[in-house]
Every structure is written in C-alpha cells, then in structure tokens.
Enzyme design. Structure first.
Site, PDB file in Angstrom:
ATOM      1  N   ARG A 235       0.809  -1.153  -0.211  1.00 38.25           N
ATOM      2  CA  ARG A 235       0.065   0.171  -0.125  1.00 38.25           C
ATOM      3  C   ARG A 235       1.198   1.372  -0.173  1.00 38.25           C
ATOM      4  O   ARG A 235       2.325   0.985   0.893  1.00 38.25           O
ATOM      5  CB  ARG A 235      -1.294  -0.181   1.008  1.00 38.25           C
ATOM      6  CG  ARG A 235      -2.043  -1.224   0.906  1.00 38.25           C
ATOM      7  CD  ARG A 235      -3.395  -0.859   0.340  1.00 38.25           C
ATOM      8  NE  ARG A 235      -3.871  -1.500   0.011  1.00 38.25           N
ATOM      9  CZ  ARG A 235      -4.381  -2.675  -0.594  1.00 38.25           C
ATOM     10  NH1 ARG A 235      -3.037  -3.646  -1.188  1.00 38.25           N
ATOM     11  NH2 ARG A 235      -5.204  -3.569  -0.381  1.00 38.25           N
ATOM     12  N   GLU A 264      -5.361   6.668  -5.304  1.00 40.52           N
ATOM     13  CA  GLU A 264      -6.122   5.882  -6.553  1.00 40.52           C
ATOM     14  C   GLU A 264      -7.087   5.919  -6.829  1.00 40.52           C
ATOM     15  O   GLU A 264      -7.821   5.680  -5.973  1.00 40.52           O
ATOM     16  CB  GLU A 264      -5.558   4.206  -6.062  1.00 40.52           C
ATOM     17  CG  GLU A 264      -3.456   4.014  -5.733  1.00 40.52           C
ATOM     18  CD  GLU A 264      -3.608   2.643  -5.969  1.00 40.52           C
ATOM     19  OE1 GLU A 264      -4.656   1.588  -6.491  1.00 40.52           O
ATOM     20  OE2 GLU A 264      -2.771   2.402  -5.377  1.00 40.52           O
ATOM     21  N   HIS A 288      -0.807  -0.570  -9.926  1.00 37.53           N
ATOM     22  CA  HIS A 288      -1.410  -1.184  -9.383  1.00 37.53           C
ATOM     23  C   HIS A 288      -2.681  -2.556 -10.414  1.00 37.53           C
ATOM     24  O   HIS A 288      -3.587  -2.897  -9.615  1.00 37.53           O
ATOM     25  CB  HIS A 288      -2.068  -0.626  -8.159  1.00 37.53           C
ATOM     26  CG  HIS A 288      -3.116  -1.813  -7.330  1.00 37.53           C
ATOM     27  ND1 HIS A 288      -3.191  -0.897  -5.909  1.00 37.53           N
ATOM     28  CD2 HIS A 288      -2.793  -3.103  -7.152  1.00 37.53           C
ATOM     29  CE1 HIS A 288      -3.602  -1.859  -5.219  1.00 37.53           C
ATOM     30  NE2 HIS A 288      -2.989  -2.969  -5.150  1.00 37.53           N
TER      31      HIS A 288
END
Length: 331
Positions: A235, A264, A288
């Site tokens: 993260r 994000e 990601h």
C-alpha cells in the site's frame, strides 16, 4: 443447515459463481446480492451467516451493516483489508482476508520490476528514443544481492522463492519472527533497521495497519544502502511520499518501483501524486496491476470459498485479521 446462508455482495461472473459453489459444503445455501430485488435485501442480510465481499463500504450502507444479526464471518476476496469500514463492522463477526490469492502474478511482477531497475531497461529505452546509445553505464546483477522482504506472507514468500532461484539471499520480516521457508534471516518489525541496512532490494508486501502507516520515512530510507532498490507492492501509505521523493532526488543511485499508490482511483476516485516522480530516472511505476492477469479471479474466488467452507464446518479459518490493528476513519 440452519442459518448457513452464504451471501456474496458483489457482481460475480457466471463461471466464477460455479467455482464458488463447488467449494461450499452440502446444505450451505448461496445467494448473490446483486440478483436480489431491493425488497429482499433486508432478509438476505439478516439471514446471512457468512459474507463474501469485495468492497464492503460501497456495497452496504451503515444502516444495512447493523442488520447482520447472525453474521459470523466476513470473507474478503481481496488480499488487503485496510479498506474496510472498521468502525461499523458487526462486532461478533470474524474478518478474514484472502492471503496468497494473487501471490504468483504479483511475485512475477515484483521480479520484473527488480530486473527492470537493475538492468536500467526503462532508462536505456528512453535514452535510445532520444538518440543516445549508452553502452558504457553498467547494469547490475541480482545474483549475490540480499533481498529484504517486509511482510513474509503469501506474496512475500512466493517472491522470495523466485529471488532465491536467481541467487539472492532472503531477509524476512513477519509478525512472529518465525518461518518454515528457507531464509537467511527472519525477524519482526523490531528488526527493521537491521533489514534496511542489509538489503540491496527491499520488498514491501506488509499490510497497511496502524503500525505500518508511514513505516518507511526519511530516517528509514537513510539507513538503506546508497544504491538499494525499494519495491512497494503493498500500500502506498506505508511509505512516506515526501520522504521517498526527496530521497530519490538527492540519491541518484537509489531506485524505487511502485505498484501501489497513495491516491488511487478505486479508493479515492482519481490517481494523483504530489511530486513529479515520473521525471526521475531512478523511478519506475505501474498502475496497481501486478495481480491483473487472465482468470486470476478463479483462484481468488476458490480460496475465499474454501475459507468460508472451513468456517461453516467449524474448522480454523485462514487469514483472520485483528480489527484492532487497523486504522478507522478519522485516525
């Protein structure tokens, strides 16, 4: 099997519904919330004993969460749990993440990032596009380096196996300080400084929690080797964004690769960075997408379903998390 309804709260494609059905014990009924009319939501919620969810906060209102009178298990399809609304979860329900569900594609992605940094692939591609044929700047070998793995769960262990196959030593950090995996060192977060100082590559694959938020800041980055590589596949908030940018700017031999970001679209509605990371030659990013490979949901759904089956049978579940370790809204 009384009150053994398993409720799935998000849209799931037909082929994965069949995978899920095959994992559950005989007698366990399975319901999909998107198929249920609005008038039937309350009955589905109050009758559920196990819930399989993707993003609980978006799938239920706070009022609906209070209706889970018989809920014993909240089973995530995701590997991370930091997105849960911990302040409004049903108090008696166990919560389980889905560790290892995405480990194999993520491990390959992490290895790809390490190789791209060590071999300067993106830097040299950019130079060639500018007409610069740089055959003199040396690449790095991974063999013989030390890889620190901060978070030695499914992702960390799978990545470590790939790294060991290439001849790297492994320094592991987990919650217990013990592992059955072959490693050169294993410790806990109390050993973080040692791992930072000793690692040529540092993989961050640890959950985001109260203790790990901003775990890697200016002090920790300064402890690392001047030419170390940091790869964040966990993260964004585990690494201090300002500290990382400054460290990369001031230490051109230090490199970083990021797959998980501070802001994000899935959680914040947009992608945003506060510093021009992409102007730095010692930085590499991906959106990601490390676990995004064809049919990955088959494995994730199967593993989630198998854990629900353990719960319904009264067996010990995998991936249970301690809700008190996680950050609540406003903290």
């Amino acid at each position: 099997m009384a009150l053994s309804d398993v409720l799935v709260s998000y849209s799931l494609e037909a082929q994965y519904r069949e995978v899920l059905k095959d994992t559950l014990p005989d007698g366990a009924s399975l319901k999909f919330l998107p198929d249920i009319a609005e008038t039937g939501r309350v009955d589905a919620i109050t009758g559920a004993r196990a819930l399989i969810t993707w993003n609980l906060a978006k799938e239920f209102s706070a009022e609906e969460l209070r209706l889970f009178n018989h809920l014993g298990l909240i089973q995530l399809v995701t590997a991370g749990a930091d997105h849960l609304p911990f302040g409004t979860l049903p108090e008696k329900a166990l919560v389980a993440s889905n560790p290892g569900a995405y480990a194999e594609p993520m491990a390959e992605h992490i290895l790809g990032m390490a190789l791209a940094l060590a071999k300067r692939l993106c830097v040299n591609n950019r130079k060639l596009a500018e007409g610069i044929f740089d055959q003199n700047t040396k690449n790095r070998m991974l063999r013989g380096l030390a890889c620190g793995v901060l978070g030695f769960g499914g992702i960390g262990q799978t990545t470590a196996r790939l790294m060991r196959a290439l001849g790297l030593s492994i320094l592991a950090v987990n919650s217990s300080g013990k592992t059955s995996e072959p490693v050169d060192f294993v410790g806990t977060l109390d050993d973080l400084d040692h791992v930072l100082k000793s690692s040529d590559i540092l993989l961050i694959s640890i959950p985001l929690s109260k203790r790990t938020k901003n775990l890697i800041g200016a002090r920790e980055l300064a402890l690392m080797k001047p030419d170390a590589m940091l790869i964040n596949a966990a993260r964004g908030a585990i690494v201090d964004e300002t500290a990382l940018y400054r460290h990369l700017s001031e230490n051109p031999d230090f490199q970083a690769a990021v797959d998980t970001w501070w802001i994000e679209p899935a959680m914040n509605g947009e992608f945003k960075v506060h510093y021009p990371f992409f102007e730095l030659p010692n930085f590499l990013g991906s959106p990601h997408n490390s676990p995004v490979v064809p049919d990955i949901m088959r494995n994730a759904v199967r593993m989630a379903g198998e854990n629900v089956a353990r719960f319904l049978r009264g067996d010990r579940i995998h991936g249970r998390i301690r809700c008190e370790d996680y950050i609540r809204d406003g903290e």
